[in-house]
Write a protein that holds these residues in place. Structure first.
Motif, PDB file in Angstrom:
ATOM      1  N   GLU A   1      53.598  47.195  32.521  1.00 13.35           N
ATOM      2  CA  GLU A   1      52.840  46.182  31.783  1.00 13.35           C
ATOM      3  C   GLU A   1      51.356  46.310  32.130  1.00 13.35           C
ATOM      4  O   GLU A   1      50.983  46.482  33.291  1.00 13.35           O
ATOM      5  N   LYS A   2      50.507  46.232  31.117  1.00 14.47           N
ATOM      6  CA  LYS A   2      49.064  46.284  31.341  1.00 14.47           C
ATOM      7  C   LYS A   2      48.628  45.009  32.056  1.00 14.47           C
ATOM      8  O   LYS A   2      48.943  43.905  31.623  1.00 14.47           O
ATOM      9  N   ILE A   3      47.891  45.194  33.162  1.00 10.86           N
ATOM     10  CA  ILE A   3      47.416  44.052  33.940  1.00 10.86           C
ATOM     11  C   ILE A   3      46.042  43.614  33.450  1.00 10.86           C
ATOM     12  O   ILE A   3      45.804  42.450  33.195  1.00 10.86           O
ATOM     13  N   CYS A   4      45.127  44.571  33.349  1.00  7.23           N
ATOM     14  CA  CYS A   4      43.761  44.265  32.927  1.00  7.23           C
ATOM     15  C   CYS A   4      43.031  45.573  32.652  1.00  7.23           C
ATOM     16  O   CYS A   4      43.606  46.645  32.783  1.00  7.23           O
ATOM     17  N   GLU A   5      41.757  45.464  32.299  1.00  8.67           N
ATOM     18  CA  GLU A   5      40.903  46.641  32.148  1.00  8.67           C
ATOM     19  C   GLU A   5      39.794  46.562  33.185  1.00  8.67           C
ATOM     20  O   GLU A   5      39.220  45.498  33.415  1.00  8.67           O
ATOM     21  N   ILE A   6      39.503  47.694  33.785  1.00 10.76           N
ATOM     22  CA  ILE A   6      38.518  47.809  34.858  1.00 10.76           C
ATOM     23  C   ILE A   6      37.344  48.649  34.367  1.00 10.76           C
ATOM     24  O   ILE A   6      37.526  49.638  33.655  1.00 10.76           O
ATOM     25  N   GLU A   7      36.128  48.266  34.756  1.00  9.81           N
ATOM     26  CA  GLU A   7      34.949  49.062  34.422  1.00  9.81           C
ATOM     27  C   GLU A   7      35.123  50.474  34.976  1.00  9.81           C
ATOM     28  O   GLU A   7      35.536  50.654  36.116  1.00  9.81           O
ATOM     29  N   GLU A   8      34.810  51.470  34.162  1.00  8.72           N
ATOM     30  CA  GLU A   8      34.953  52.865  34.562  1.00  8.72           C
ATOM     31  C   GLU A   8      33.601  53.437  34.954  1.00  8.72           C
ATOM     32  O   GLU A   8      32.705  53.580  34.128  1.00  8.72           O
ATOM     33  N   GLY A   9      33.465  53.745  36.235  1.00 14.29           N
ATOM     34  CA  GLY A   9      32.212  54.288  36.734  1.00 14.29           C
ATOM     35  C   GLY A   9      32.068  55.760  36.416  1.00 14.29           C
ATOM     36  O   GLY A   9      33.001  56.541  36.578  1.00 14.29           O
ATOM     37  N   ASP A  10      30.908  56.133  35.923  1.00 17.10           N
ATOM     38  CA  ASP A  10      30.572  57.527  35.646  1.00 17.10           C
ATOM     39  C   ASP A  10      29.413  57.938  36.558  1.00 17.10           C
ATOM     40  O   ASP A  10      28.992  57.176  37.423  1.00 17.10           O
ATOM     41  N   LYS A  11      28.867  59.110  36.324  1.00 19.22           N
ATOM     42  CA  LYS A  11      27.794  59.639  37.162  1.00 19.22           C
ATOM     43  C   LYS A  11      26.635  58.655  37.357  1.00 19.22           C
ATOM     44  O   LYS A  11      26.195  58.461  38.489  1.00 19.22           O
TER      45      LYS A  11
ATOM     46  N   THR B   1      36.751  42.749  37.882  1.00 21.64           N
ATOM     47  CA  THR B   1      37.046  44.004  37.193  1.00 21.64           C
ATOM     48  C   THR B   1      35.794  44.869  37.031  1.00 21.64           C
ATOM     49  O   THR B   1      35.857  45.915  36.414  1.00 21.64           O
ATOM     50  N   LYS B   2      34.690  44.420  37.573  1.00 22.51           N
ATOM     51  CA  LYS B   2      33.446  45.171  37.451  1.00 22.51           C
ATOM     52  C   LYS B   2      33.270  46.092  38.652  1.00 22.51           C
ATOM     53  O   LYS B   2      34.069  46.102  39.572  1.00 22.51           O
ATOM     54  N   ILE B   3      32.201  46.865  38.638  1.00 22.00           N
ATOM     55  CA  ILE B   3      31.876  47.791  39.709  1.00 22.00           C
ATOM     56  C   ILE B   3      31.015  47.054  40.734  1.00 22.00           C
ATOM     57  O   ILE B   3      30.035  46.409  40.376  1.00 22.00           O
ATOM     58  N   PHE B   4      31.381  47.152  42.009  1.00 24.92           N
ATOM     59  CA  PHE B   4      30.667  46.453  43.075  1.00 24.92           C
ATOM     60  C   PHE B   4      29.683  47.410  43.736  1.00 24.92           C
ATOM     61  O   PHE B   4      30.076  48.365  44.399  1.00 24.92           O
TER      62      PHE B   4
ATOM     63  N   ASP C   1      26.656  55.446  37.420  1.00 25.34           N
ATOM     64  CA  ASP C   1      27.107  54.373  38.306  1.00 25.34           C
ATOM     65  C   ASP C   1      27.232  54.884  39.743  1.00 25.34           C
ATOM     66  O   ASP C   1      26.849  54.199  40.694  1.00 25.34           O
ATOM     67  N   ILE C   2      27.729  56.105  39.873  1.00 27.83           N
ATOM     68  CA  ILE C   2      27.849  56.705  41.199  1.00 27.83           C
ATOM     69  C   ILE C   2      26.469  56.943  41.793  1.00 27.83           C
ATOM     70  O   ILE C   2      26.237  56.650  42.973  1.00 27.83           O
ATOM     71  N   ASP C   3      25.550  57.423  40.971  1.00 26.22           N
ATOM     72  CA  ASP C   3      24.178  57.631  41.446  1.00 26.22           C
ATOM     73  C   ASP C   3      23.562  56.324  41.927  1.00 26.22           C
ATOM     74  O   ASP C   3      22.875  56.277  42.961  1.00 26.22           O
ATOM     75  N   LYS C   4      23.815  55.244  41.192  1.00 33.65           N
ATOM     76  CA  LYS C   4      23.298  53.930  41.571  1.00 33.65           C
ATOM     77  C   LYS C   4      23.896  53.482  42.906  1.00 33.65           C
ATOM     78  O   LYS C   4      23.184  52.956  43.777  1.00 33.65           O
ATOM     79  N   ALA C   5      25.194  53.709  43.098  1.00 30.67           N
ATOM     80  CA  ALA C   5      25.857  53.330  44.348  1.00 30.67           C
ATOM     81  C   ALA C   5      25.344  54.162  45.520  1.00 30.67           C
ATOM     82  O   ALA C   5      25.103  53.626  46.609  1.00 30.67           O
ATOM     83  N   VAL C   6      25.156  55.451  45.287  1.00 33.87           N
ATOM     84  CA  VAL C   6      24.642  56.336  46.349  1.00 33.87           C
ATOM     85  C   VAL C   6      23.228  55.920  46.731  1.00 33.87           C
ATOM     86  O   VAL C   6      22.881  55.851  47.914  1.00 33.87           O
ATOM     87  N   GLU C   7      22.400  55.613  45.739  1.00 36.94           N
ATOM     88  CA  GLU C   7      21.024  55.183  46.022  1.00 36.94           C
ATOM     89  C   GLU C   7      21.023  53.875  46.824  1.00 36.94           C
ATOM     90  O   GLU C   7      20.237  53.712  47.762  1.00 36.94           O
ATOM     91  N   ALA C   8      21.901  52.944  46.455  1.00 39.33           N
ATOM     92  CA  ALA C   8      22.001  51.676  47.195  1.00 39.33           C
ATOM     93  C   ALA C   8      22.435  51.932  48.636  1.00 39.33           C
ATOM     94  O   ALA C   8      21.914  51.306  49.571  1.00 39.33           O
ATOM     95  N   ALA C   9      23.368  52.864  48.836  1.00 41.75           N
ATOM     96  CA  ALA C   9      23.819  53.187  50.195  1.00 41.75           C
ATOM     97  C   ALA C   9      22.703  53.830  51.002  1.00 41.75           C
ATOM     98  O   ALA C   9      22.508  53.498  52.179  1.00 41.75           O
TER      99      ALA C   9
ATOM    100  N   HIS D   1      28.670  44.816  38.660  1.00 41.50           N
ATOM    101  CA  HIS D   1      27.973  45.432  37.535  1.00 41.50           C
ATOM    102  C   HIS D   1      28.974  45.937  36.503  1.00 41.50           C
ATOM    103  O   HIS D   1      30.064  46.381  36.855  1.00 41.50           O
ATOM    104  N   GLU D   2      28.549  45.902  35.235  1.00 37.45           N
ATOM    105  CA  GLU D   2      29.302  46.592  34.203  1.00 37.45           C
ATOM    106  C   GLU D   2      28.938  48.067  34.301  1.00 37.45           C
ATOM    107  O   GLU D   2      27.861  48.421  34.765  1.00 37.45           O
ATOM    108  N   SER D   3      29.845  48.924  33.861  1.00 37.83           N
ATOM    109  CA  SER D   3      29.547  50.357  33.905  1.00 37.83           C
ATOM    110  C   SER D   3      28.412  50.680  32.940  1.00 37.83           C
ATOM    111  O   SER D   3      28.252  50.019  31.914  1.00 37.83           O
ATOM    112  N   LYS D   4      27.626  51.670  33.309  1.00 39.80           N
ATOM    113  CA  LYS D   4      26.499  52.076  32.454  1.00 39.80           C
ATOM    114  C   LYS D   4      26.993  52.544  31.086  1.00 39.80           C
ATOM    115  O   LYS D   4      26.355  52.308  30.072  1.00 39.80           O
ATOM    116  N   SER D   5      28.143  53.208  31.066  1.00 44.87           N
ATOM    117  CA  SER D   5      28.680  53.748  29.816  1.00 44.87           C
ATOM    118  C   SER D   5      29.380  52.687  28.970  1.00 44.87           C
ATOM    119  O   SER D   5      29.602  52.890  27.780  1.00 44.87           O
ATOM    120  N   GLY D   6      29.741  51.580  29.603  1.00 41.38           N
ATOM    121  CA  GLY D   6      30.503  50.552  28.891  1.00 41.38           C
ATOM    122  C   GLY D   6      31.991  50.869  28.804  1.00 41.38           C
ATOM    123  O   GLY D   6      32.765  50.084  28.267  1.00 41.38           O
TER     124      GLY D   6
END
Length: 122
Positions: free
Chosen positions: A59-69, A33-36, A71-79, A42-47
């Protein structure tokens, strides 16, 4: 009406029409459920997290980490890093990259039933 060049009336090919639909998987357990990012979870920076629901039962299945700017910046930098000159991916020959992409395709095909059920909620 007869099939024309392997296509059926509804646009499916004969092969696609013969593939059985996936069976429902009851009590499907969500494991990740985390951000890959950069081959790590990873857990989201914002929590923040967002709920995901079974579309057929609401029916609620689960909760997923919500990526914000951040987290996106981190993913873009990794790419960007992954594609820099001298990186492992850039140094890898095309055949090796192709094998990795084929492995990904094999994993998706292997788990197609779980993926279909989790997306459709049946």
């Amino acid at each position: 009406m007869a099939a024309l060049n392997g296509a059926l009336e509804n646009g499916q090919t004969e092969k696609a029409a013969s593939v059985p639909l996936p069976h429902p998987i009851r009590n499907l357990e969500v494991q990740f459920t985390k951000i890959f990012i950069n081959n790590e979870w990873h857990e989201s920076k914002s929590g923040k997290k967002f709920p995901t629901f079974n579309p057929t039962t609401a029916e609620k299945i689960c909760e997923i980490e919500e990526g914000d700017k951040p987290d996106i910046d981190k993913a873009v930098e990794a790419a960007k890093t992954a594609f820099q000159s001298g990186s492992v991916w850039r140094q890898m020959d095309a055949a090796s990259r192709g094998r990795l992409l084929n492995k990904l395709a094999d994993l998706i095909e292997r788990d197609r039933e779980v993926l279909a059920v989790s997306e459709a909620g049946t």
